[in-house]
Design a protein around this motif. Structure first.
Motif, PDB file in Angstrom:
ATOM      1  N   LYS A  63       0.850  -1.193   0.000  1.00 57.44           N
ATOM      2  CA  LYS A  63       0.000   0.000   0.000  1.00 57.44           C
ATOM      3  C   LYS A  63       0.884   1.240   0.000  1.00 57.44           C
ATOM      4  CE  LYS A  63      -4.449  -0.983   0.383  1.00 57.44           C
ATOM      5  NZ  LYS A  63      -5.491  -0.347  -0.357  1.00 57.44           N
ATOM      6  N   ILE A  64       0.439   2.258  -0.695  1.00 50.88           N
ATOM      7  CA  ILE A  64       1.193   3.504  -0.746  1.00 50.88           C
ATOM      8  C   ILE A  64       0.454   4.576   0.037  1.00 50.88           C
ATOM      9  CG2 ILE A  64       2.436   3.072  -2.878  1.00 50.88           C
ATOM     10  CD1 ILE A  64       0.225   4.396  -4.391  1.00 50.88           C
ATOM     11  N   ARG A  65       1.209   5.509   0.560  1.00 51.15           N
ATOM     12  CA  ARG A  65       0.613   6.580   1.360  1.00 51.15           C
ATOM     13  C   ARG A  65       0.217   7.733   0.448  1.00 51.15           C
ATOM     14  NH1 ARG A  65       1.268   7.133   6.683  1.00 51.15           N
ATOM     15  NH2 ARG A  65       1.717   9.335   6.403  1.00 51.15           N
ATOM     16  N   ALA A  66      -0.956   8.296   0.700  1.00 50.65           N
ATOM     17  CA  ALA A  66      -1.503   9.365  -0.123  1.00 50.65           C
ATOM     18  C   ALA A  66      -0.588  10.584  -0.165  1.00 50.65           C
ATOM     19  CB  ALA A  66      -2.891   9.759   0.372  1.00 50.65           C
ATOM     20  N   ASP A  67       0.027  10.941   0.961  1.00 51.35           N
ATOM     21  CA  ASP A  67       0.878  12.139   0.960  1.00 51.35           C
ATOM     22  C   ASP A  67       2.105  11.955   0.081  1.00 51.35           C
ATOM     23  OD1 ASP A  67       1.889  10.280   2.796  1.00 51.35           O
ATOM     24  OD2 ASP A  67       2.703  11.810   4.125  1.00 51.35           O
ATOM     25  N   ALA A  72       4.763  13.395  -5.030  1.00 52.73           N
ATOM     26  CA  ALA A  72       5.394  12.940  -6.270  1.00 52.73           C
ATOM     27  C   ALA A  72       4.647  13.489  -7.487  1.00 52.73           C
ATOM     28  CB  ALA A  72       5.439  11.416  -6.310  1.00 52.73           C
ATOM     29  N   GLY A  73       3.322  13.456  -7.437  1.00 54.46           N
ATOM     30  CA  GLY A  73       2.521  13.979  -8.544  1.00 54.46           C
ATOM     31  C   GLY A  73       2.753  15.458  -8.767  1.00 54.46           C
ATOM     32  N   ALA A  88      -0.007   9.568 -11.407  1.00 54.19           N
ATOM     33  CA  ALA A  88       0.059   9.743  -9.953  1.00 54.19           C
ATOM     34  C   ALA A  88      -1.307  10.079  -9.393  1.00 54.19           C
ATOM     35  CB  ALA A  88       1.068  10.832  -9.596  1.00 54.19           C
ATOM     36  N   GLY A  89      -2.083  10.900 -10.116  1.00 57.92           N
ATOM     37  CA  GLY A  89      -3.441  11.225  -9.681  1.00 57.92           C
ATOM     38  C   GLY A  89      -4.320   9.989  -9.609  1.00 57.92           C
ATOM     39  N   ALA A  95      -4.472   4.945  -2.919  1.00 55.60           N
ATOM     40  CA  ALA A  95      -3.582   5.096  -1.770  1.00 55.60           C
ATOM     41  C   ALA A  95      -4.352   5.091  -0.457  1.00 55.60           C
ATOM     42  CB  ALA A  95      -2.801   6.404  -1.910  1.00 55.60           C
ATOM     43  N   ASP A  96      -3.629   4.699   0.597  1.00 54.18           N
ATOM     44  CA  ASP A  96      -4.199   4.791   1.951  1.00 54.18           C
ATOM     45  C   ASP A  96      -4.394   6.251   2.294  1.00 54.18           C
ATOM     46  OD1 ASP A  96      -4.406   2.138   2.568  1.00 54.18           O
ATOM     47  OD2 ASP A  96      -2.402   2.014   3.469  1.00 54.18           O
ATOM     48  N   ARG A  97      -5.514   6.591   2.853  1.00 57.62           N
ATOM     49  CA  ARG A  97      -5.773   7.992   3.224  1.00 57.62           C
ATOM     50  C   ARG A  97      -5.930   8.118   4.709  1.00 57.62           C
ATOM     51  NH1 ARG A  97      -7.182  11.368  -1.246  1.00 57.62           N
ATOM     52  NH2 ARG A  97      -7.172  10.113  -3.084  1.00 57.62           N
TER      53      ARG A  97
END
Length: 97
Positions: A63-67, A72-73, A88-89, A95-97
């Protein structure tokens, strides 16, 4: 606002509209290109609604973190890589929020 009177088969413009004024049409806020082509005969190559939402979890992926994805985006967009920023969007939705 322009209205159509079906009883008399005439159109009526709102006060302040004059001959030669520009008239704008809204084709819908969330219409994909398939429906635009079917109903109106054109597509929009920049249509943000022309995608197929899918949830995919790749085996072994973490899982990737939203921040992290958001930063990165923004960096990719600032660097001019709009396709990567778009990706990225889309990752941000997973992503985990």
């Amino acid at each position: 606002q322009l209205a159509w009177d079906t009883a008399s088969n005439t159109k009526a413009a709102a006060a302040g509209a004059a001959a030669g004024d520009e008239v704008l049409i809204c084709y819908g806020e969330r219409m994909p290109n398939q429906l635009l082509m079917l109903h109106y005969g054109f597509i929009d190559p920049e249509n943000p609604n022309d995608r197929l939402p899918m949830d995919v979890m790749i085996p072994g992926a973490r899982k990737i973190r939203a921040d992290s994805v958001s930063k990165a985006g923004q960096a990719l967009e600032a660097a001019g890589d709009l396709k990567a920023a778009w990706a990225a969007g889309n990752m941000l939705q997973m992503a985990d929020r």
